[in-house]
Design a protein around this motif. Structure first.
Motif, PDB file in Angstrom:
ATOM      1  N   GLU A  91      -3.933  -3.657  -9.190  1.00 38.77           N
ATOM      2  CA  GLU A  91      -4.618  -4.908  -9.538  1.00 38.77           C
ATOM      3  C   GLU A  91      -4.170  -6.033  -8.612  1.00 38.77           C
ATOM      4  N   THR A  92      -2.878  -6.104  -8.364  1.00 35.74           N
ATOM      5  CA  THR A  92      -2.353  -7.140  -7.482  1.00 35.74           C
ATOM      6  C   THR A  92      -2.842  -6.941  -6.055  1.00 35.74           C
ATOM      7  N   PHE A  93      -2.792  -5.706  -5.570  1.00 38.76           N
ATOM      8  CA  PHE A  93      -3.189  -5.418  -4.197  1.00 38.76           C
ATOM      9  C   PHE A  93      -4.648  -5.800  -3.958  1.00 38.76           C
ATOM     10  N   PHE A  94      -5.519  -5.421  -4.877  1.00 33.00           N
ATOM     11  CA  PHE A  94      -6.943  -5.665  -4.676  1.00 33.00           C
ATOM     12  C   PHE A  94      -7.402  -7.034  -5.168  1.00 33.00           C
ATOM     13  N   ALA A  95      -6.470  -7.847  -5.652  1.00 36.72           N
ATOM     14  CA  ALA A  95      -6.818  -9.241  -5.970  1.00 36.72           C
ATOM     15  C   ALA A  95      -7.088 -10.003  -4.675  1.00 36.72           C
ATOM     16  N   THR A  96      -6.553  -9.493  -3.577  1.00 42.16           N
ATOM     17  CA  THR A  96      -6.816 -10.049  -2.254  1.00 42.16           C
ATOM     18  C   THR A  96      -7.861  -9.171  -1.585  1.00 42.16           C
ATOM     19  N   VAL A  97      -8.876  -9.784  -1.048  1.00 45.84           N
ATOM     20  CA  VAL A  97      -9.958  -9.049  -0.399  1.00 45.84           C
ATOM     21  C   VAL A  97      -9.416  -8.288   0.807  1.00 45.84           C
ATOM     22  N   VAL A  98      -9.868  -7.040   0.935  1.00 47.08           N
ATOM     23  CA  VAL A  98      -9.497  -6.222   2.083  1.00 47.08           C
ATOM     24  C   VAL A  98     -10.350  -6.675   3.258  1.00 47.08           C
ATOM     25  N   ASP A  99      -9.675  -7.094   4.342  1.00 40.53           N
ATOM     26  CA  ASP A  99     -10.464  -7.530   5.495  1.00 40.53           C
ATOM     27  C   ASP A  99     -10.754  -6.349   6.417  1.00 40.53           C
ATOM     28  N   GLY A 100     -11.655  -6.556   7.319  1.00 39.16           N
ATOM     29  CA  GLY A 100     -12.117  -5.495   8.207  1.00 39.16           C
ATOM     30  C   GLY A 100     -11.006  -4.842   9.011  1.00 39.16           C
ATOM     31  N   ARG A 101     -10.003  -5.617   9.385  1.00 42.48           N
ATOM     32  CA  ARG A 101      -8.919  -5.067  10.207  1.00 42.48           C
ATOM     33  C   ARG A 101      -8.056  -4.081   9.435  1.00 42.48           C
ATOM     34  N   GLU A 102      -7.971  -4.238   8.142  1.00 43.66           N
ATOM     35  CA  GLU A 102      -7.106  -3.359   7.362  1.00 43.66           C
ATOM     36  C   GLU A 102      -7.876  -2.290   6.592  1.00 43.66           C
ATOM     37  N   SER A 103      -9.189  -2.317   6.681  1.00 44.49           N
ATOM     38  CA  SER A 103      -9.997  -1.411   5.863  1.00 44.49           C
ATOM     39  C   SER A 103      -9.715   0.058   6.168  1.00 44.49           C
ATOM     40  N   LEU A 111       0.832  -1.199   0.000  1.00 49.30           N
ATOM     41  CA  LEU A 111       0.000   0.000   0.000  1.00 49.30           C
ATOM     42  C   LEU A 111       0.871   1.254   0.000  1.00 49.30           C
ATOM     43  N   ARG A 112       1.908   1.242   0.807  1.00 56.66           N
ATOM     44  CA  ARG A 112       2.827   2.385   0.833  1.00 56.66           C
ATOM     45  C   ARG A 112       3.494   2.579  -0.531  1.00 56.66           C
ATOM     46  N   ARG A 113       3.794   1.487  -1.197  1.00 60.06           N
ATOM     47  CA  ARG A 113       4.407   1.561  -2.535  1.00 60.06           C
ATOM     48  C   ARG A 113       3.444   2.208  -3.528  1.00 60.06           C
ATOM     49  N   LEU A 114       2.165   1.896  -3.440  1.00 64.18           N
ATOM     50  CA  LEU A 114       1.173   2.501  -4.327  1.00 64.18           C
ATOM     51  C   LEU A 114       1.083   4.013  -4.092  1.00 64.18           C
ATOM     52  N   VAL A 115       1.133   4.420  -2.829  1.00 65.32           N
ATOM     53  CA  VAL A 115       1.114   5.850  -2.511  1.00 65.32           C
ATOM     54  C   VAL A 115       2.394   6.507  -3.037  1.00 65.32           C
ATOM     55  N   ALA A 116       3.528   5.854  -2.840  1.00 68.84           N
ATOM     56  CA  ALA A 116       4.804   6.405  -3.319  1.00 68.84           C
ATOM     57  C   ALA A 116       4.808   6.550  -4.843  1.00 68.84           C
ATOM     58  N   LEU A 117       4.256   5.573  -5.546  1.00 65.35           N
ATOM     59  CA  LEU A 117       4.162   5.669  -7.004  1.00 65.35           C
ATOM     60  C   LEU A 117       3.272   6.846  -7.411  1.00 65.35           C
ATOM     61  N   SER A 118       2.203   7.057  -6.669  1.00 65.65           N
ATOM     62  CA  SER A 118       1.307   8.179  -6.949  1.00 65.65           C
ATOM     63  C   SER A 118       2.018   9.505  -6.719  1.00 65.65           C
ATOM     64  N   GLU A 119       2.827   9.574  -5.669  1.00 67.03           N
ATOM     65  CA  GLU A 119       3.606  10.785  -5.405  1.00 67.03           C
ATOM     66  C   GLU A 119       4.623  11.013  -6.526  1.00 67.03           C
ATOM     67  N   ALA A 120       5.248   9.949  -6.977  1.00 68.24           N
ATOM     68  CA  ALA A 120       6.221  10.059  -8.071  1.00 68.24           C
ATOM     69  C   ALA A 120       5.533  10.504  -9.359  1.00 68.24           C
ATOM     70  N   MET A 121       4.311  10.050  -9.580  1.00 65.53           N
ATOM     71  CA  MET A 121       3.555  10.480 -10.754  1.00 65.53           C
ATOM     72  C   MET A 121       3.265  11.979 -10.686  1.00 65.53           C
ATOM     73  N   ARG A 122       2.844  12.450  -9.522  1.00 64.11           N
ATOM     74  CA  ARG A 122       2.590  13.881  -9.339  1.00 64.11           C
ATOM     75  C   ARG A 122       3.865  14.685  -9.575  1.00 64.11           C
ATOM     76  N   ASP A 123       4.980  14.199  -9.035  1.00 68.26           N
ATOM     77  CA  ASP A 123       6.258  14.891  -9.207  1.00 68.26           C
ATOM     78  C   ASP A 123       6.675  14.919 -10.678  1.00 68.26           C
ATOM     79  N   ALA A 124       6.438  13.827 -11.392  1.00 65.40           N
ATOM     80  CA  ALA A 124       6.758  13.788 -12.822  1.00 65.40           C
ATOM     81  C   ALA A 124       5.913  14.807 -13.580  1.00 65.40           C
ATOM     82  N   ALA A 125       4.650  14.940 -13.191  1.00 65.27           N
ATOM     83  CA  ALA A 125       3.779  15.933 -13.837  1.00 65.27           C
ATOM     84  C   ALA A 125       4.282  17.345 -13.560  1.00 65.27           C
TER      85      ALA A 125
END
Length: 104
Positions: A43-55, A9-23
């Motif tokens: 796609e990989t992250f959400f292939a696994t169901v998000v359980d209540g503890r991590e929601s 999840l942190r990697r997805l946020v970091a990629l989003s930050e890098a995308m903003r910086d590239a823009a």
């Protein structure tokens, strides 16, 4: 949340930050590459169901990603408008040049 899942999840946020910086830098090809990488990660992250503890953590991450995407989109729109203005000005310059050549 399992440590590897939190890391993903942190990697997805970091990629989003890098995308903003590239823009911000006008690095559109890099942004496109980062977006493809992030799409696969999502796609990989959400292939696994998000359980209540991590929601709650996942919701926070998604909100951050969406905020970053809005920033990135606004930067892209601004760049597109600037490019459009430049092309329009170039077209007017060509029209003036053509008019000059026809009437000299």
């Amino acid at each position: 949340m399992r440590p590897e899942r939190l890391s993903d999840l942190r990697r997805l946020v970091a990629l989003s930050e890098a995308m903003r910086d590239a823009a911000k830098e006008g690095a559109w090809e890099r942004l496109s590459t980062l977006e493809r990488e992030r799409r696969g990660g999502i796609e990989t992250f959400f292939a696994t169901v998000v359980d209540g503890r991590e929601s709650r953590l996942v919701e926070t991450g998604i909100r951050r990603i969406l905020d970053l995407d809005r920033e990135t989109a606004a930067l892209g729109q601004g760049a597109r408008s600037a490019a459009s203005d430049q092309l329009r000005a170039l077209g007017l310059g060509r029209q003036a040049e053509n008019a000059y050549r026809q009437h000299r």
